[in-house]
Write a protein that holds these residues in place. Structure first.
Motif, PDB file in Angstrom:
ATOM      1  N   ARG A  50     -94.138 -21.024 103.124  1.00 66.37           N
ATOM      2  CA  ARG A  50     -93.860 -19.524 103.575  1.00 66.37           C
ATOM      3  C   ARG A  50     -95.328 -19.091 103.962  1.00 66.37           C
ATOM      4  N   VAL A  76     -94.270  -4.173 109.876  1.00 64.10           N
ATOM      5  CA  VAL A  76     -95.448  -4.812 108.925  1.00 64.10           C
ATOM      6  C   VAL A  76     -95.447  -6.374 109.563  1.00 64.10           C
ATOM      7  N   VAL A 104     -99.088  -7.785 110.553  1.00 61.00           N
ATOM      8  CA  VAL A 104     -99.572  -8.935 109.774  1.00 61.00           C
ATOM      9  C   VAL A 104    -100.011  -9.986 110.917  1.00 61.00           C
ATOM     10  N   LEU A 147    -104.237 -11.844 102.542  1.00 59.48           N
ATOM     11  CA  LEU A 147    -103.142 -10.921 102.278  1.00 59.48           C
ATOM     12  C   LEU A 147    -101.875 -11.619 101.649  1.00 59.48           C
ATOM     13  N   ARG A 170    -102.272 -13.034  98.529  1.00 62.24           N
ATOM     14  CA  ARG A 170    -102.263 -11.732  97.703  1.00 62.24           C
ATOM     15  C   ARG A 170    -100.826 -11.479  97.240  1.00 62.24           C
ATOM     16  N   ASP A 171    -100.181 -11.219  98.226  1.00 66.41           N
ATOM     17  CA  ASP A 171     -98.640 -10.597  98.282  1.00 66.41           C
ATOM     18  C   ASP A 171     -97.459 -11.621  97.967  1.00 66.41           C
ATOM     19  N   TYR A 172     -97.455 -12.621  98.657  1.00 68.35           N
ATOM     20  CA  TYR A 172     -96.438 -13.694  98.729  1.00 68.35           C
ATOM     21  C   TYR A 172     -96.529 -14.412  97.386  1.00 68.35           C
ATOM     22  N   TYR A 184    -107.956 -11.959  92.919  1.00 65.67           N
ATOM     23  CA  TYR A 184    -109.039 -12.223  93.799  1.00 65.67           C
ATOM     24  C   TYR A 184    -109.918 -13.564  93.585  1.00 65.67           C
ATOM     25  N   LYS A 224    -111.628  -8.826  98.238  1.00 65.21           N
ATOM     26  CA  LYS A 224    -111.064  -7.634  98.136  1.00 65.21           C
ATOM     27  C   LYS A 224    -111.371  -6.696  99.426  1.00 65.21           C
ATOM     28  N   ILE A 284    -108.812  -7.899 102.049  1.00 65.20           N
ATOM     29  CA  ILE A 284    -107.182  -7.460 101.820  1.00 65.20           C
ATOM     30  C   ILE A 284    -107.482  -5.787 102.006  1.00 65.20           C
ATOM     31  N   PHE A 285    -108.414  -5.161 101.789  1.00 63.93           N
ATOM     32  CA  PHE A 285    -108.482  -3.805 102.175  1.00 63.93           C
ATOM     33  C   PHE A 285    -108.406  -3.441 103.623  1.00 63.93           C
ATOM     34  N   ARG A 291    -104.950  -4.056 104.905  1.00 63.94           N
ATOM     35  CA  ARG A 291    -103.948  -2.919 104.386  1.00 63.94           C
ATOM     36  C   ARG A 291    -104.237  -1.893 105.470  1.00 63.94           C
ATOM     37  N   ILE A 348    -102.780  -2.566 108.753  1.00 63.93           N
ATOM     38  CA  ILE A 348    -101.274  -2.540 108.773  1.00 63.93           C
ATOM     39  C   ILE A 348    -100.831  -1.100 108.688  1.00 63.93           C
ATOM     40  N   PHE A 399    -106.128   2.280  97.753  1.00 60.45           N
ATOM     41  CA  PHE A 399    -106.150   0.894  97.840  1.00 60.45           C
ATOM     42  C   PHE A 399    -106.288   0.166  96.409  1.00 60.45           C
ATOM     43  N   GLU A 422    -103.483  -1.627  94.139  1.00 57.86           N
ATOM     44  CA  GLU A 422    -103.996  -3.140  93.753  1.00 57.86           C
ATOM     45  C   GLU A 422    -103.913  -3.187  92.287  1.00 57.86           C
ATOM     46  N   PHE A 431     -99.533   3.523 102.770  1.00 58.07           N
ATOM     47  CA  PHE A 431    -100.253   2.253 101.923  1.00 58.07           C
ATOM     48  C   PHE A 431     -99.246   1.486 101.476  1.00 58.07           C
ATOM     49  N   ALA A 460     -96.191   0.612 102.038  1.00 58.91           N
ATOM     50  CA  ALA A 460     -95.474  -0.329 103.054  1.00 58.91           C
ATOM     51  C   ALA A 460     -96.456  -1.352 103.474  1.00 58.91           C
ATOM     52  N   THR A 461     -97.734  -1.259 103.220  1.00 59.23           N
ATOM     53  CA  THR A 461     -98.346  -2.589 103.483  1.00 59.23           C
ATOM     54  C   THR A 461     -98.220  -3.695 102.735  1.00 59.23           C
ATOM     55  N   VAL A 462     -97.699  -3.643 101.670  1.00 59.30           N
ATOM     56  CA  VAL A 462     -97.217  -4.648 100.665  1.00 59.30           C
ATOM     57  C   VAL A 462     -96.395  -5.864 101.227  1.00 59.30           C
ATOM     58  N   LEU A 463     -96.631  -6.634 101.378  1.00 59.53           N
ATOM     59  CA  LEU A 463     -95.568  -7.745 102.173  1.00 59.53           C
ATOM     60  C   LEU A 463     -94.769  -8.208 101.119  1.00 59.53           C
ATOM     61  N   VAL A 464     -93.341  -8.380 101.725  1.00 59.04           N
ATOM     62  CA  VAL A 464     -92.192  -8.779 100.502  1.00 59.04           C
ATOM     63  C   VAL A 464     -92.021 -10.253 101.117  1.00 59.04           C
ATOM     64  N   PRO A 465     -92.161 -11.203 100.159  1.00 57.92           N
ATOM     65  CA  PRO A 465     -91.688 -12.598 100.562  1.00 57.92           C
ATOM     66  C   PRO A 465     -90.124 -12.910 100.902  1.00 57.92           C
ATOM     67  N   MET A 515     -86.713 -18.304 102.988  1.00 58.89           N
ATOM     68  CA  MET A 515     -87.469 -19.225 103.742  1.00 58.89           C
ATOM     69  C   MET A 515     -87.939 -20.426 102.599  1.00 58.89           C
TER      70      MET A 515
END
Lengths: 161, 222
Positions: A19, A99, A103, A114, A117-119, A124, A139, A142-143, A146, A149, B13, B17, B45, B47-52, B56
């Motif tokens: 992924r 989004v 990305v 990013l 971090r998110d997936y 850090y 950091k 990532i800031f 975001r 985005i 942020f 986080e 803000f 909404a910027t968090v990615l959802v896996p 997949m």
């Protein structure tokens, strides 16, 4: 690491690495190759890698492979960026799609940190271990990602109003 | 920690986080909820968090798996018990028995009989069957046997059928020495020892093999 632990790594991390690479490269075929190479390298060094560090080790190998591919296919990246610029005029009602588009526009470093971090939920420090950046650099990236985005979504929402 | 137009992105942020303390989070959230601009920015803000996308998955996963060696799980205690039983069984099976000794002696005589008619073994006290065997065979051996019963002494040379024979003693495993009359002393002593040793060596090797196997089994289970 034992064979059993290696198989556990395959089960737990292969999808996540796949992924992560697909999200960054947007090329499933290339991502499959990278995942294969990554686990081959782990198998070769199975005696030297411990289970507790295996996740970071795998992502680091995958990340380095990905960077190599990005360098090789620089023209390809430019081309896909152009495609996405052209598609800016399309209407997207789904926030997730916004989004995702944003990305794809991110610089490679920001996109990598990013997604890690998110997936995958890396902190850090482990992102720094994987990418070779310091924690503060991670950091900041990532800031910035975001922030970019957020601005991207905001712009598209205003356009569709 | 007061939100303003310059610092709100950094603070939001950190909030997103999870870098703020619980008290700081509460303070910032109060300000966000109390201001329309901050509230909208906070929504963006988040909404910027990615959802896996869990759908997949890596399609070549099956090819990555390696075959695992099957390991028999056994506790140390049970392994030790199993090894002890194996060793005990090996010792019991390989322990020399009385019948084995008799067979061994008879084998010795049979070997000698096929030789050059010059050796007879006499062992009367324990192996009667063996004595019969001798007497029923060659005439020369019968005569020698009789001579021996008459009181032939160790090291004394006797003559039967025009053959000069010497009585000697072969140490035997069962502590009953075997008396033998030989013509060529050195050669026949060597033969008898070889035959006897071969018979006992086979048993000894069998015992050793069992012990070694048991030891290996024990070590492999550790």
């Amino acid at each position: 690491m034992t064979t059993h632990e290696y198989n556990t790594c395959v089960k737990q991390y292969s999808d996540g690495i796949f992924r992560f690479i697909v999200k960054n490269l947007r090329d499933e075929f290339e991502a499959e190759n990278i995942v294969q190479n990554t686990f081959e390298k782990l198998w070769v060094r199975i005696d030297q890698v411990e289970m507790k560090t295996a996740k970071a080790y795998l992502f680091k190998i995958a990340y380095n492979n990905m960077i190599d591919v990005i360098r090789k296919n620089k023209n390809h990246t430019d081309l896909t960026s152009a495609v996405h610029v052209a598609s800016d005029n399309y209407e997207y009602n789904n926030l997730i799609e916004y989004v995702s588009m944003a990305v794809n526009e991110l610089p490679a470093k920001q996109k990598s940190v990013l997604t890690l971090r998110d997936y995958e939920g890396h902190d850090y420090k482990s992102i720094g271990d994987i990418t070779g950046m310091s924690e503060s650099q991670v950091k900041i990236n990532i800031f910035r990602a975001r922030k970019y985005i957020k601005a991207y979504i905001n712009k598209l929402e205003l356009m569709t109003l | 920690m007061i939100l303003d137009k310059d610092n709100y992105e950094l603070i939001m942020f950190d909030l997103l986080e999870g870098n703020l303390s619980e008290a700081e989070e509460l303070l910032v959230m109060d300000q966000i909820e109390g201001d329309e601009f901050f509230f909208r920015e906070w929504k963006l803000f988040k909404a910027t968090v990615l959802v896996p996308t869990s759908s997949m998955v890596f399609p070549g996963k099956a090819s990555l798996y390696k075959e695992e060696k099957k390991v028999v799980v056994m506790s140390k205690r049970w392994a030790a018990i199993a090894a002890s039983v194996c060793i005990l069984a090996a010792v019991l099976i390989s322990w020399p028995r009385e019948e084995d000794k008799m067979v061994q002696v008879i084998t010795t005589v049979t070997e000698l009989k096929s030789d050059s008619n010059q050796v007879v073994q006499v062992e009367t006290q324990k192996y009667s069957a063996f004595e019969t065997e001798i007497n029923e065979n060659r005439s020369g051996s019968r005569g020698i046997h009789k001579a021996n019963q008459k009181g032939a002494e160790l090291g004394v040379k006797q003559v039967f059928n025009n053959i000069e024979l010497e009585q000697i003693v072969i140490p035997h495993e069962n502590m009953n020495d075997v008396e033998v009359l030989v013509q060529n002393r050195e050669r026949k002593i060597a033969n008898l020892f070889e035959i006897r040793n071969a018979a006992y060596q086979e048993k000894q090797e069998c015992l050793e093999l069992w012990l070694i196997n048991s030891a290996f089994l024990f070590l492999s289970l550790q």
